[in-house]
Design a protein around this motif. Structure first.
Motif, PDB file in Angstrom:
ATOM      1  N   TYR A  34       0.833  -1.196   0.000  1.00 23.70           N
ATOM      2  CA  TYR A  34       0.000   0.000   0.000  1.00 23.70           C
ATOM      3  C   TYR A  34       0.878   1.261   0.000  1.00 23.70           C
ATOM      4  O   TYR A  34       1.958   1.267   0.584  1.00 23.70           O
ATOM      5  N   TYR A  36       0.197   5.201   1.261  1.00 24.05           N
ATOM      6  CA  TYR A  36      -0.682   6.173   1.893  1.00 24.05           C
ATOM      7  C   TYR A  36       0.008   7.535   1.862  1.00 24.05           C
ATOM      8  O   TYR A  36       1.231   7.625   1.866  1.00 24.05           O
ATOM      9  N   GLN A  38      -0.080  11.365   3.933  1.00 22.59           N
ATOM     10  CA  GLN A  38      -0.566  12.116   5.087  1.00 22.59           C
ATOM     11  C   GLN A  38      -0.160  13.576   4.902  1.00 22.59           C
ATOM     12  O   GLN A  38       1.020  13.905   4.991  1.00 22.59           O
ATOM     13  N   GLY A  43      -5.197  13.215   8.259  1.00 17.19           N
ATOM     14  CA  GLY A  43      -5.286  11.763   8.357  1.00 17.19           C
ATOM     15  C   GLY A  43      -4.536  11.069   7.248  1.00 17.19           C
ATOM     16  O   GLY A  43      -3.807  11.673   6.468  1.00 17.19           O
ATOM     17  N   LEU A  44      -4.736   9.762   7.175  1.00 14.41           N
ATOM     18  CA  LEU A  44      -4.031   8.912   6.218  1.00 14.41           C
ATOM     19  C   LEU A  44      -4.940   8.605   5.042  1.00 14.41           C
ATOM     20  O   LEU A  44      -6.014   8.027   5.210  1.00 14.41           O
ATOM     21  N   LEU A  46      -5.431   6.622   1.517  1.00 18.77           N
ATOM     22  CA  LEU A  46      -4.925   5.517   0.700  1.00 18.77           C
ATOM     23  C   LEU A  46      -4.818   5.970  -0.743  1.00 18.77           C
ATOM     24  O   LEU A  46      -5.780   6.467  -1.330  1.00 18.77           O
ATOM     25  N   TYR A  49      -2.970   0.392  -3.872  1.00 18.29           N
ATOM     26  CA  TYR A  49      -2.669  -0.871  -3.235  1.00 18.29           C
ATOM     27  C   TYR A  49      -2.416  -1.906  -4.315  1.00 18.29           C
ATOM     28  O   TYR A  49      -2.862  -1.765  -5.458  1.00 18.29           O
ATOM     29  N   GLU A  59      -6.798   4.503  -5.754  1.00 17.87           N
ATOM     30  CA  GLU A  59      -7.949   4.906  -4.960  1.00 17.87           C
ATOM     31  C   GLU A  59      -8.421   6.323  -5.265  1.00 17.87           C
ATOM     32  O   GLU A  59      -9.586   6.636  -5.089  1.00 17.87           O
ATOM     33  N   PHE A  88       3.619  13.513   3.812  1.00 21.30           N
ATOM     34  CA  PHE A  88       4.341  12.381   4.389  1.00 21.30           C
ATOM     35  C   PHE A  88       3.810  11.129   3.715  1.00 21.30           C
ATOM     36  O   PHE A  88       2.620  10.811   3.847  1.00 21.30           O
ATOM     37  N   LEU A  90       3.692   7.131   3.138  1.00 23.66           N
ATOM     38  CA  LEU A  90       3.935   5.913   3.905  1.00 23.66           C
ATOM     39  C   LEU A  90       3.649   4.685   3.053  1.00 23.66           C
ATOM     40  O   LEU A  90       2.558   4.534   2.513  1.00 23.66           O
ATOM     41  N   ILE A 101      -1.864  -4.307   9.154  1.00 24.73           N
ATOM     42  CA  ILE A 101      -1.056  -3.557   8.199  1.00 24.73           C
ATOM     43  C   ILE A 101       0.083  -2.886   8.949  1.00 24.73           C
ATOM     44  O   ILE A 101      -0.136  -2.253   9.988  1.00 24.73           O
ATOM     45  N   PHE A 103       3.400  -0.280   8.725  1.00 28.19           N
ATOM     46  CA  PHE A 103       3.887   0.874   7.966  1.00 28.19           C
ATOM     47  C   PHE A 103       5.406   0.955   7.949  1.00 28.19           C
ATOM     48  O   PHE A 103       6.076   0.574   8.908  1.00 28.19           O
ATOM     49  N   GLY A 104       5.925   1.486   6.831  1.00 28.40           N
ATOM     50  CA  GLY A 104       7.325   1.861   6.773  1.00 28.40           C
ATOM     51  C   GLY A 104       7.539   3.158   7.514  1.00 28.40           C
ATOM     52  O   GLY A 104       6.598   3.751   8.051  1.00 28.40           O
TER      53      GLY A 104
ATOM     54  N   TYR B  36      -4.247   2.888  15.609  1.00 29.06           N
ATOM     55  CA  TYR B  36      -2.826   3.153  15.456  1.00 29.06           C
ATOM     56  C   TYR B  36      -2.442   4.386  16.255  1.00 29.06           C
ATOM     57  O   TYR B  36      -3.221   5.329  16.380  1.00 29.06           O
ATOM     58  N   ARG B  43       6.220   6.730  12.071  1.00 28.59           N
ATOM     59  CA  ARG B  43       5.203   5.934  11.406  1.00 28.59           C
ATOM     60  C   ARG B  43       4.084   5.569  12.372  1.00 28.59           C
ATOM     61  O   ARG B  43       4.299   5.434  13.566  1.00 28.59           O
ATOM     62  N   PHE B  89      -5.217   7.110  15.472  1.00 34.17           N
ATOM     63  CA  PHE B  89      -6.072   6.914  14.308  1.00 34.17           C
ATOM     64  C   PHE B  89      -6.882   5.634  14.465  1.00 34.17           C
ATOM     65  O   PHE B  89      -6.335   4.582  14.804  1.00 34.17           O
ATOM     66  N   PHE B 103      -9.007   5.234   7.131  1.00 37.81           N
ATOM     67  CA  PHE B 103      -8.674   5.841   8.411  1.00 37.81           C
ATOM     68  C   PHE B 103      -9.572   7.023   8.751  1.00 37.81           C
ATOM     69  O   PHE B 103     -10.057   7.749   7.871  1.00 37.81           O
ATOM     70  N   GLY B 104      -9.768   7.218  10.059  1.00 33.41           N
ATOM     71  CA  GLY B 104     -10.342   8.456  10.548  1.00 33.41           C
ATOM     72  C   GLY B 104      -9.311   9.563  10.452  1.00 33.41           C
ATOM     73  O   GLY B 104      -8.142   9.320  10.129  1.00 33.41           O
ATOM     74  N   ALA B 105      -9.722  10.789  10.740  1.00 31.60           N
ATOM     75  CA  ALA B 105      -8.849  11.956  10.583  1.00 31.60           C
ATOM     76  C   ALA B 105      -7.822  12.094  11.702  1.00 31.60           C
ATOM     77  O   ALA B 105      -6.894  12.888  11.589  1.00 31.60           O
TER      78      ALA B 105
END
Lengths: 112, 113
Positions: A34, A36, A38, A43-44, A46, A49, A59, A88, A90, A101, A103-104, B36, B43, B89, B103-105
């Motif tokens: 994936y 993502y 930010q 938020g994150l 997507l 993927y 997406e 950012f 990810l 999941i 993350f890097g 998270y 990260r 999150f 994800f939520g904000a």
């Protein structure tokens, strides 16, 4: 154990320049991968993927693209960066039949 | 598609107090709900998750509850400590989505000594 590597960690690029972010996963095979994004204080989101080599799902429409040339390699690219591409980024992975999941460490991109 | 809303966006508590973060989701087919924690510039890292066949899960000072009927889930942190300060999150994963976590904000939690 499994690890995920992502690079570069930070970069500053001028508007209109190309982008390439790379991610590799070690210690597993056929992971789901994936990308993502930010934005600052947000938020994150997507972006892409992949469930296998050459299989990419997008997406959101944007000027970014992704490729998976090898099983454990995922690349995020752009031909011409926009200011709004700053953020950012990810990379993340999970086992094919797992839920979690991972993350890097992320790549900070500033477009100037 | 799935949409996840998270509240509050910021939360400030005194050390030792409890903190609660709430999320709602839209897709009733979602069956996996992780939380998270993201420290500044780092990260996001999984701290706890819950699946749809379970109503509550606890891990030391952290607990998550799920109400599938109402389509909401919450994170509870008890006896908060300054090192709990971070952005949290929530996320939901719809069925058949290859675990495309939505994800939520995020909630910025500040724990004051």
């Amino acid at each position: 154990s499994q690890t995920i590597h992502q690079w570069p960690a930070t970069l500053v690029q001028p508007v209109g320049s190309p982008l390439s972010l790379e991610c590799t996963v070690e210690g597993t095979s056929n992971p789901n991968l994936y990308w993502y994004r930010q934005a600052a204080g947000r938020g994150l989101q997507l972006l892409f993927y992949s469930v296998g080599i050459g299989q990419i799902s997008s997406e959101v429409p944007q000027n970014l693209s992704a490729s998976r040339p090898q099983d454990r390699q995922f690349i995020l690219s752009s031909k011409k960066l926009l200011l709004s591409d700053s953020g950012f980024y990810l990379c993340a992975w999970k086992r094919g039949f797992g839920n979690t999941i991972y993350f890097g460490e992320g790549s900070w991109l500033t477009v100037v | 598609g799935e949409n996840v809303e998270q509240h509050p966006s910021t939360l400030s508590v005194q050390e030792g107090d409890s903190a609660v973060i709430k999320c709602t989701y839209s897709d009733s087919a979602s069956n996996y709900f992780p939380w998270y924690k993201q420290e500044l510039g780092k990260r996001p890292q999984l701290i706890i998750d819950i699946r749809s066949n379970v109503g509550e899960k606890k891990d030391q000072r952290i607990a998550v509850t799920l109400n599938k009927t109402a389509k909401h889930f919450s994170l509870h942190i008890t006896e908060t400590q300054p090192e709990d300060s971070a952005v949290y999150f929530c996320a939901a994963s719809p069925l058949g989505g290859y675990n495309k976590l939505i994800f939520g904000a995020g909630t910025r939690l500040a724990v004051h000594p």
